[in-house]
Design a protein around this motif. Structure first.
Motif, PDB file in Angstrom:
ATOM      1  N   SER A 147      15.414  -8.350   0.831  1.00  0.00           N
ATOM      2  CA  SER A 147      13.984  -7.225   1.218  1.00  0.00           C
ATOM      3  C   SER A 147      14.500  -5.767   0.186  1.00  0.00           C
ATOM      4  O   SER A 147      15.704  -5.292   0.293  1.00  0.00           O
ATOM      5  CB  SER A 147      14.159  -7.036   2.308  1.00  0.00           C
ATOM      6  N   ARG A 148      13.205  -5.441  -0.072  1.00  0.00           N
ATOM      7  CA  ARG A 148      13.249  -4.201  -0.605  1.00  0.00           C
ATOM      8  C   ARG A 148      13.751  -3.248   0.334  1.00  0.00           C
ATOM      9  O   ARG A 148      14.889  -2.081  -0.239  1.00  0.00           O
ATOM     10  CB  ARG A 148      12.603  -3.746  -1.336  1.00  0.00           C
ATOM     11  N   LYS A 149      13.416  -2.588   1.252  1.00  0.00           N
ATOM     12  CA  LYS A 149      14.175  -2.205   2.314  1.00  0.00           C
ATOM     13  C   LYS A 149      15.263  -2.525   2.666  1.00  0.00           C
ATOM     14  O   LYS A 149      16.275  -1.169   3.392  1.00  0.00           O
ATOM     15  CB  LYS A 149      12.637  -2.218   3.286  1.00  0.00           C
ATOM     16  N   LEU A 156       8.869  -0.414  -6.200  1.00  0.00           N
ATOM     17  CA  LEU A 156       9.541  -1.878  -6.724  1.00  0.00           C
ATOM     18  C   LEU A 156      11.201  -0.945  -6.549  1.00  0.00           C
ATOM     19  O   LEU A 156      11.805  -2.736  -6.162  1.00  0.00           O
ATOM     20  CB  LEU A 156       8.706  -2.900  -7.748  1.00  0.00           C
ATOM     21  N   SER A 157      10.995  -0.337  -7.914  1.00  0.00           N
ATOM     22  CA  SER A 157      12.188   0.054  -8.259  1.00  0.00           C
ATOM     23  C   SER A 157      12.963   1.290  -6.882  1.00  0.00           C
ATOM     24  O   SER A 157      14.421   1.458  -6.864  1.00  0.00           O
ATOM     25  CB  SER A 157      12.457   0.526  -9.614  1.00  0.00           C
ATOM     26  N   GLY A 158      12.932   1.420  -6.142  1.00  0.00           N
ATOM     27  CA  GLY A 158      13.328   2.210  -4.722  1.00  0.00           C
ATOM     28  C   GLY A 158      12.940   3.184  -5.413  1.00  0.00           C
ATOM     29  O   GLY A 158      13.818   4.448  -4.136  1.00  0.00           O
ATOM     30  N   GLN A 159      12.376   4.079  -6.466  1.00  0.00           N
ATOM     31  CA  GLN A 159      12.322   5.523  -6.467  1.00  0.00           C
ATOM     32  C   GLN A 159      11.886   6.660  -5.444  1.00  0.00           C
ATOM     33  O   GLN A 159      11.699   7.731  -5.270  1.00  0.00           O
ATOM     34  CB  GLN A 159      12.087   5.723  -7.572  1.00  0.00           C
ATOM     35  N   VAL A 160      10.923   5.356  -4.627  1.00  0.00           N
ATOM     36  CA  VAL A 160      10.196   6.034  -3.893  1.00  0.00           C
ATOM     37  C   VAL A 160       9.948   5.558  -2.149  1.00  0.00           C
ATOM     38  O   VAL A 160      10.381   4.036  -2.793  1.00  0.00           O
ATOM     39  CB  VAL A 160       8.398   6.856  -4.342  1.00  0.00           C
ATOM     40  N   PRO A 161       9.861   5.848  -1.315  1.00  0.00           N
ATOM     41  CA  PRO A 161      10.097   5.304   0.250  1.00  0.00           C
ATOM     42  C   PRO A 161       8.896   4.268   0.296  1.00  0.00           C
ATOM     43  O   PRO A 161       7.442   4.207  -0.344  1.00  0.00           O
ATOM     44  CB  PRO A 161       9.967   6.020   1.434  1.00  0.00           C
ATOM     45  N   GLN A 162       9.147   2.574   0.432  1.00  0.00           N
ATOM     46  CA  GLN A 162       8.228   1.478   1.380  1.00  0.00           C
ATOM     47  C   GLN A 162       7.632   1.810   2.139  1.00  0.00           C
ATOM     48  O   GLN A 162       7.544   2.264   3.341  1.00  0.00           O
ATOM     49  CB  GLN A 162       8.542   0.128   1.013  1.00  0.00           C
ATOM     50  N   GLN A 163       6.040   2.307   2.240  1.00  0.00           N
ATOM     51  CA  GLN A 163       5.346   2.642   2.758  1.00  0.00           C
ATOM     52  C   GLN A 163       4.962   1.513   4.071  1.00  0.00           C
ATOM     53  O   GLN A 163       4.855   0.737   5.372  1.00  0.00           O
ATOM     54  CB  GLN A 163       4.291   3.203   2.701  1.00  0.00           C
ATOM     55  N   SER A 179       0.244  -1.572   0.300  1.00  0.00           N
ATOM     56  CA  SER A 179      -0.368  -0.194  -0.171  1.00  0.00           C
ATOM     57  C   SER A 179       1.170   1.432   0.100  1.00  0.00           C
ATOM     58  O   SER A 179       1.826   0.902  -0.009  1.00  0.00           O
ATOM     59  CB  SER A 179      -0.661   0.172   1.211  1.00  0.00           C
ATOM     60  N   HIS A 180       0.288   2.121  -0.483  1.00  0.00           N
ATOM     61  CA  HIS A 180       0.694   3.739  -0.706  1.00  0.00           C
ATOM     62  C   HIS A 180       0.001   4.620  -0.840  1.00  0.00           C
ATOM     63  O   HIS A 180      -0.809   4.876  -1.557  1.00  0.00           O
ATOM     64  CB  HIS A 180       2.421   3.477  -2.088  1.00  0.00           C
ATOM     65  N   SER A 181       0.013   5.433  -0.017  1.00  0.00           N
ATOM     66  CA  SER A 181      -0.874   6.883  -0.010  1.00  0.00           C
ATOM     67  C   SER A 181       0.076   7.719  -0.261  1.00  0.00           C
ATOM     68  O   SER A 181       1.526   8.118   0.184  1.00  0.00           O
ATOM     69  CB  SER A 181      -1.139   7.159   1.453  1.00  0.00           C
ATOM     70  N   TYR A 182      -0.723   8.787  -0.847  1.00  0.00           N
ATOM     71  CA  TYR A 182      -0.366  10.163  -1.403  1.00  0.00           C
ATOM     72  C   TYR A 182      -1.049  11.028   0.235  1.00  0.00           C
ATOM     73  O   TYR A 182      -1.742  11.553  -0.024  1.00  0.00           O
ATOM     74  CB  TYR A 182       0.848  10.914  -2.533  1.00  0.00           C
ATOM     75  N   GLY A 183      -0.225  11.675   0.745  1.00  0.00           N
ATOM     76  CA  GLY A 183      -1.497  12.422   1.829  1.00  0.00           C
ATOM     77  C   GLY A 183      -3.169  11.671   1.993  1.00  0.00           C
ATOM     78  O   GLY A 183      -2.614  10.513   1.961  1.00  0.00           O
ATOM     79  N   ASP A 184      -3.561  11.977   1.306  1.00  0.00           N
ATOM     80  CA  ASP A 184      -4.828  10.684   1.519  1.00  0.00           C
ATOM     81  C   ASP A 184      -6.191  10.606   0.705  1.00  0.00           C
ATOM     82  O   ASP A 184      -6.577   9.543   0.882  1.00  0.00           O
ATOM     83  CB  ASP A 184      -6.537  12.140   2.226  1.00  0.00           C
ATOM     84  N   HIS A 185      -4.732  10.047  -0.206  1.00  0.00           N
ATOM     85  CA  HIS A 185      -4.952   9.492  -1.423  1.00  0.00           C
ATOM     86  C   HIS A 185      -3.983   8.146  -1.588  1.00  0.00           C
ATOM     87  O   HIS A 185      -2.695   8.753  -1.147  1.00  0.00           O
ATOM     88  CB  HIS A 185      -4.392  10.474  -3.053  1.00  0.00           C
ATOM     89  N   HIS A 186      -5.099   7.220  -1.500  1.00  0.00           N
ATOM     90  CA  HIS A 186      -4.416   5.805  -1.359  1.00  0.00           C
ATOM     91  C   HIS A 186      -3.841   5.276  -3.171  1.00  0.00           C
ATOM     92  O   HIS A 186      -4.708   4.839  -3.569  1.00  0.00           O
ATOM     93  CB  HIS A 186      -5.498   5.085  -1.151  1.00  0.00           C
ATOM     94  N   ALA A 187      -2.626   5.783  -3.636  1.00  0.00           N
ATOM     95  CA  ALA A 187      -2.382   5.237  -4.708  1.00  0.00           C
ATOM     96  C   ALA A 187      -2.029   3.694  -4.595  1.00  0.00           C
ATOM     97  O   ALA A 187      -2.676   3.336  -6.301  1.00  0.00           O
ATOM     98  CB  ALA A 187      -1.185   6.310  -4.808  1.00  0.00           C
ATOM     99  N   VAL A 188      -2.424   2.882  -3.849  1.00  0.00           N
ATOM    100  CA  VAL A 188      -1.791   1.869  -4.851  1.00  0.00           C
ATOM    101  C   VAL A 188      -2.356   1.012  -3.153  1.00  0.00           C
ATOM    102  O   VAL A 188      -2.367   1.735  -1.873  1.00  0.00           O
ATOM    103  CB  VAL A 188       0.105   1.266  -3.871  1.00  0.00           C
TER     104      VAL A 188
END
Length: 284
Positions: free
Chosen positions: A68-70, A51-58, A12-21
């Motif tokens: 592990s990606r992290k 998955l490619s590491g360009q944004v943090p895994q939440q 799962s990944h969110s931008y503020g209140d928006h659940h992008a994934v």
């Protein structure tokens, strides 16, 4: 069976209140091409960036090549690569210089720049600066750039966008060659023909959720309707025979006996038809 090259659980990944994934899970095997399909804003690019590491895994678990990606970010970066629609190329460098530069970032010392450029049809322009390249040429150079480290995992975002049919075909062949080499590939595209031809499986994502995932043929069999279209001379409307009918064989036999027969061909649902059926919205 080989273990998964990419394993995603509850991502799962969110931008503020928006659940992008929103809580998606899937695996990609070595040598498999997974077509990641959905409209703009569905969560495709965010998933690839995580998955490619360009944004943090939440939230969730991501394992790539058994790591592990992290926890193993640095070790993984040398074995993966990514080509996004945003072209991260250097305009004041030549095509060859771009590849050499990016190869050094991966610690590659035996780069065959000319061979890579030949694979994407740019060997004759290897000494030309990128600022003189067309959009299609830049796209082909981006594909070559993402192969400098011979990746085991490859993320491709609209790899044939802006290409002419001949160039598109060459890039598709290259993708198939990389998969045959054992590279696991996640491919996003709006081209349903491309997705159908290249993908071993496709995953439909909409509003951050994974709504279906299977082989193209299995999805067509499950959700599509098969029919036969028969056309006759002097008639503008074709005859359509539903193959799900119990008497479809007899109906086809009668149709082909009719005078003036021009053509008989089968029709099946497209991946876009199935996505619309499942999501209630178009892919584009």
């Amino acid at each position: 069976m080989s273990s998964a090259a990419i394993s995603v659980k509850g991502l799962s990944h969110s931008y503020g209140d928006h659940h992008a994934v929103d809580d998606i899970s899937f695996d990609v095997a070595p040598g498999e091409v997974l077509g990641f399909l959905g409209p703009n804003g569905a969560g495709k690019s965010t998933t690839i960036k995580v998955l490619s590491g360009q944004v943090p895994q939440q939230q969730g678990e991501v394992t790539i090549l058994g790591k592990s990606r992290k926890g193993d970010r640095k070790a993984l970066q040398a074995r993966i690569n990514v080509a996004f629609e945003e072209k991260n190329l250097y305009d004041d460098m030549t095509a060859e210089e771009n590849l050499v530069f990016f190869a050094k970032l991966y610690g590659v010392t035996d780069l065959d720049a000319e061979g890579l450029l030949r694979r994407v049809g740019l060997a004759d322009r290897m000494k030309d600066r990128v600022d003189a390249f067309s959009k299609g040429m830049r796209q082909r150079l981006m594909v070559a750039r993402c192969l400098v480290n011979k990746p085991d995992v490859l993320f491709l975002d609209e790899p044939t966008d802006g290409l002419d049919p001949v160039s598109s075909k060459s890039i598709r062949t290259l993708i198939q060659d990389e998969a045959a080499r054992g590279c696991a590939i996640i491919l996003t595209t709006h081209d349903m023909y491309e997705a159908d031809q290249l993908s071993h499986r496709v995953a439909f994502i909409n509003r951050g959720k994974l709504i279906a995932m299977d082989t193209p043929d299995a999805l067509k069999q499950k959700y599509g309707k098969r029919s036969v279209t028969v056309r006759y001379e002097g008639e503008t409307d074709a005859q359509h025979i539903d193959l799900e009918r119990a008497d479809s064989g007899e109906a086809i036999a009668q149709a082909v006996k009719k005078p003036g027969l021009l053509s008989v061909h089968t029709e099946e649902a497209t991946l876009e038809d199935i996505f619309v059926q499942l999501a209630g919205t178009e892919l584009k």
